[in-house]
Write a protein that holds these residues in place. Sequence first.
Motif, PDB file in Angstrom:
ATOM      1  N   ILE A 251      -1.723  62.245 -17.706  1.00 21.04           N
ATOM      2  CA  ILE A 251      -2.198  62.461 -19.078  1.00 21.04           C
ATOM      3  C   ILE A 251      -3.681  62.097 -19.174  1.00 21.04           C
ATOM      4  N   GLU A 252      -4.069  60.982 -18.556  1.00 20.57           N
ATOM      5  CA  GLU A 252      -5.487  60.587 -18.589  1.00 20.57           C
ATOM      6  C   GLU A 252      -6.373  61.628 -17.912  1.00 20.57           C
ATOM      7  N   SER A 253      -5.921  62.142 -16.787  1.00 24.98           N
ATOM      8  CA  SER A 253      -6.774  63.069 -16.029  1.00 24.98           C
ATOM      9  C   SER A 253      -7.028  64.347 -16.829  1.00 24.98           C
ATOM     10  N   ILE A 254      -6.090  64.709 -17.675  1.00 18.71           N
ATOM     11  CA  ILE A 254      -6.259  65.920 -18.467  1.00 18.71           C
ATOM     12  C   ILE A 254      -7.142  65.669 -19.676  1.00 18.71           C
ATOM     13  N   GLN A 255      -6.956  64.473 -20.276  1.00 19.64           N
ATOM     14  CA  GLN A 255      -7.705  64.184 -21.500  1.00 19.64           C
ATOM     15  C   GLN A 255      -9.211  64.228 -21.293  1.00 19.64           C
ATOM     16  N   ASN A 256      -9.648  63.761 -20.116  1.00 21.93           N
ATOM     17  CA  ASN A 256     -11.086  63.668 -19.900  1.00 21.93           C
ATOM     18  C   ASN A 256     -11.625  64.828 -19.081  1.00 21.93           C
ATOM     19  N   SER A 257     -11.042  65.994 -19.245  1.00 26.63           N
ATOM     20  CA  SER A 257     -11.532  67.115 -18.447  1.00 26.63           C
ATOM     21  C   SER A 257     -11.308  68.402 -19.219  1.00 26.63           C
ATOM     22  N   ASP A 258     -11.922  69.467 -18.720  1.00 30.25           N
ATOM     23  CA  ASP A 258     -11.610  70.750 -19.344  1.00 30.25           C
ATOM     24  C   ASP A 258     -10.838  71.646 -18.373  1.00 30.25           C
ATOM     25  N   HIS A 259     -10.152  71.002 -17.441  1.00 28.47           N
ATOM     26  CA  HIS A 259      -9.346  71.791 -16.511  1.00 28.47           C
ATOM     27  C   HIS A 259      -8.110  72.338 -17.208  1.00 28.47           C
ATOM     28  N   GLU A 260      -7.629  73.448 -16.679  1.00 25.88           N
ATOM     29  CA  GLU A 260      -6.352  73.979 -17.178  1.00 25.88           C
ATOM     30  C   GLU A 260      -5.218  73.185 -16.549  1.00 25.88           C
ATOM     31  N   ALA A 261      -4.172  72.935 -17.301  1.00 26.66           N
ATOM     32  CA  ALA A 261      -3.095  72.126 -16.729  1.00 26.66           C
ATOM     33  C   ALA A 261      -1.719  72.710 -17.042  1.00 26.66           C
ATOM     34  N   PHE A 262      -0.857  72.672 -16.032  1.00 27.13           N
ATOM     35  CA  PHE A 262       0.535  73.108 -16.139  1.00 27.13           C
ATOM     36  C   PHE A 262       1.417  71.949 -15.683  1.00 27.13           C
ATOM     37  N   PHE A 263       2.203  71.385 -16.603  1.00 24.74           N
ATOM     38  CA  PHE A 263       3.151  70.330 -16.245  1.00 24.74           C
ATOM     39  C   PHE A 263       4.540  70.844 -16.603  1.00 24.74           C
ATOM     40  N   PHE A 264       5.473  70.660 -15.689  1.00 21.62           N
ATOM     41  CA  PHE A 264       6.795  71.210 -16.010  1.00 21.62           C
ATOM     42  C   PHE A 264       7.926  70.328 -15.508  1.00 21.62           C
ATOM     43  N   LEU A 265       9.084  70.506 -16.148  1.00 20.64           N
ATOM     44  CA  LEU A 265      10.310  69.818 -15.757  1.00 20.64           C
ATOM     45  C   LEU A 265      11.005  70.676 -14.711  1.00 20.64           C
ATOM     46  N   ALA A 266      11.087  70.155 -13.500  1.00 24.47           N
ATOM     47  CA  ALA A 266      11.599  70.944 -12.377  1.00 24.47           C
ATOM     48  C   ALA A 266      13.117  70.819 -12.323  1.00 24.47           C
ATOM     49  N   ASP A 267      13.796  71.427 -13.313  1.00 25.93           N
ATOM     50  CA  ASP A 267      15.252  71.222 -13.372  1.00 25.93           C
ATOM     51  C   ASP A 267      15.998  71.965 -12.262  1.00 25.93           C
ATOM     52  N   TYR A 268      15.473  73.103 -11.820  1.00 33.08           N
ATOM     53  CA  TYR A 268      16.123  73.774 -10.683  1.00 33.08           C
ATOM     54  C   TYR A 268      15.931  72.990  -9.386  1.00 33.08           C
ATOM     55  N   HIS A 269      14.928  72.129  -9.328  1.00 33.45           N
ATOM     56  CA  HIS A 269      14.842  71.193  -8.202  1.00 33.45           C
ATOM     57  C   HIS A 269      15.803  70.017  -8.403  1.00 33.45           C
ATOM     58  N   GLY A 270      15.980  69.638  -9.679  1.00 30.61           N
ATOM     59  CA  GLY A 270      16.868  68.517  -9.978  1.00 30.61           C
ATOM     60  C   GLY A 270      18.281  68.746  -9.472  1.00 30.61           C
ATOM     61  N   ILE A 271      18.780  69.977  -9.623  1.00 29.78           N
ATOM     62  CA  ILE A 271      20.185  70.232  -9.251  1.00 29.78           C
ATOM     63  C   ILE A 271      20.413  70.247  -7.737  1.00 29.78           C
ATOM     64  N   ILE A 272      19.335  70.141  -6.964  1.00 29.82           N
ATOM     65  CA  ILE A 272      19.507  70.107  -5.508  1.00 29.82           C
ATOM     66  C   ILE A 272      20.177  68.805  -5.072  1.00 29.82           C
ATOM     67  N   GLY A 273      19.764  67.702  -5.699  1.00 27.39           N
ATOM     68  CA  GLY A 273      20.305  66.412  -5.247  1.00 27.39           C
ATOM     69  C   GLY A 273      21.178  65.730  -6.271  1.00 27.39           C
ATOM     70  N   CYS A 274      21.312  66.318  -7.446  1.00 30.00           N
ATOM     71  CA  CYS A 274      22.082  65.667  -8.505  1.00 30.00           C
ATOM     72  C   CYS A 274      23.096  66.663  -9.053  1.00 30.00           C
ATOM     73  N   TYR A 275      24.376  66.353  -8.852  1.00 31.44           N
ATOM     74  CA  TYR A 275      25.437  67.283  -9.276  1.00 31.44           C
ATOM     75  C   TYR A 275      26.065  66.864 -10.592  1.00 31.44           C
ATOM     76  N   ASP A 276      25.420  65.963 -11.313  1.00 31.53           N
ATOM     77  CA  ASP A 276      25.992  65.490 -12.571  1.00 31.53           C
ATOM     78  C   ASP A 276      25.295  66.181 -13.741  1.00 31.53           C
ATOM     79  N   PRO A 277      25.992  67.144 -14.374  1.00 34.08           N
ATOM     80  CA  PRO A 277      25.326  67.927 -15.439  1.00 34.08           C
ATOM     81  C   PRO A 277      24.810  67.048 -16.572  1.00 34.08           C
ATOM     82  N   ALA A 278      25.530  65.947 -16.874  1.00 34.17           N
ATOM     83  CA  ALA A 278      25.091  65.088 -17.986  1.00 34.17           C
ATOM     84  C   ALA A 278      23.754  64.424 -17.641  1.00 34.17           C
ATOM     85  N   ILE A 279      23.588  64.035 -16.389  1.00 29.12           N
ATOM     86  CA  ILE A 279      22.319  63.391 -15.995  1.00 29.12           C
ATOM     87  C   ILE A 279      21.176  64.398 -16.055  1.00 29.12           C
ATOM     88  N   ILE A 280      21.411  65.606 -15.556  1.00 37.33           N
ATOM     89  CA  ILE A 280      20.356  66.628 -15.601  1.00 37.33           C
ATOM     90  C   ILE A 280      19.948  66.873 -17.055  1.00 37.33           C
TER      91      ILE A 280
END
Length: 361
Positions: free
Chosen positions: A44-73
Amino acid sequence: MSNKSTPDNQNSDTSTEAKRILTGIKPTGIPHLGNYVGAIRPAIESIQNSDHEAFFFLADYHGIIGCYDPAIIHESTRAIAATWIACGLDPERVTFYRQSDVPEIPELAWILNCSCAKGLMNRAHAYKAAVDINTEKADVDPDQGVTMGLFGYPVLMAADILMFNATHVPVGRDQVQHIEMARDIAGTFNHRYKSLFTLPSAVVDNDIPLLTGLDGRKMSKSYSNTIPLFGEPNPQVSPEKQMHKAIMKIVTNSQLPDEPKDPDDSAIFEIYKAFATAEEIADMRARYAAGIGWGDAKQALFDKINDEVAPFRARYEELMANPKELEEILQMGADKARRHSRKQLDKARRAIGIRPLAKLK
Ligand code: TRP
């Protein structure tokens, strides 16, 4: 002073252009202090002090690789989204989205699979570690428990990155190999078809502290030794009390009050350093030398962390109680992300020969 490095063999050829920063967060747990200090706050700090474009995302399709509990995901997707927004991420400024809301990403991953040598994936650390554990046991197939998801994990990660032509990818050291693989896959595609993908560089910040957990090992949800950032959902105990209780549980040696203590041998001091100014740190060093009691050291740590985190708590609680608002934020992010991803996927498909046979009115 910041001490960021891109590995030597990844000289970015984009230094004169604006940076496009992208990083993914796997939703497989409730955010703790280690996540805050190691990823959330610096991003968050690195973005606030810059004019760079930023993409932050929740990698849920990566999450299901190691976690088989739907409630946790599900629950951790909600808690992590709420945490990032509560800690000051501006979803207007940053494209903040959920990976699974951008179906072009897994489509691109398939295309990239066809430009990725299987041998490259054989060398991935996470896969090799799983095979090594199996190989040590008698009568166990080396690939036991290894899914195609785990094996192909770096290809999906390459799609995340190459989809948006990200130039800089802030990651932990353990992820650097995956960025190298994304470059490798991009290179194969660009060479075989046409130059479509920007080669990304990993950015590893050597200044970011790795926090120790309650038991003296690295703070990690896999050791159950974390200090939660906003507390577990538990209406009986306030989030502030939960944090206080966790801090009081940090393991110390058995030195008594008034005995001089070594700050550099203390998890309490180490975490304190991640929240205090240089002056406060020097001051606390002196208090250790003068024999501060462990109880007082813990209280000082709690006060310091609480000063920083308390202002975010109300917003966190509000977002957790109002999933509709969070969902709207994520959908706005998905709309922004898809403006890029539709075009990029279309280009990739055309490059490989997949396009309409004729225009139908
Ligand atoms: N694999 C990363 C992790 O475990 C998360 C991630 C998924 C990611 N896709 C990404 C990070 C793309 C950077 C870029 O932490």
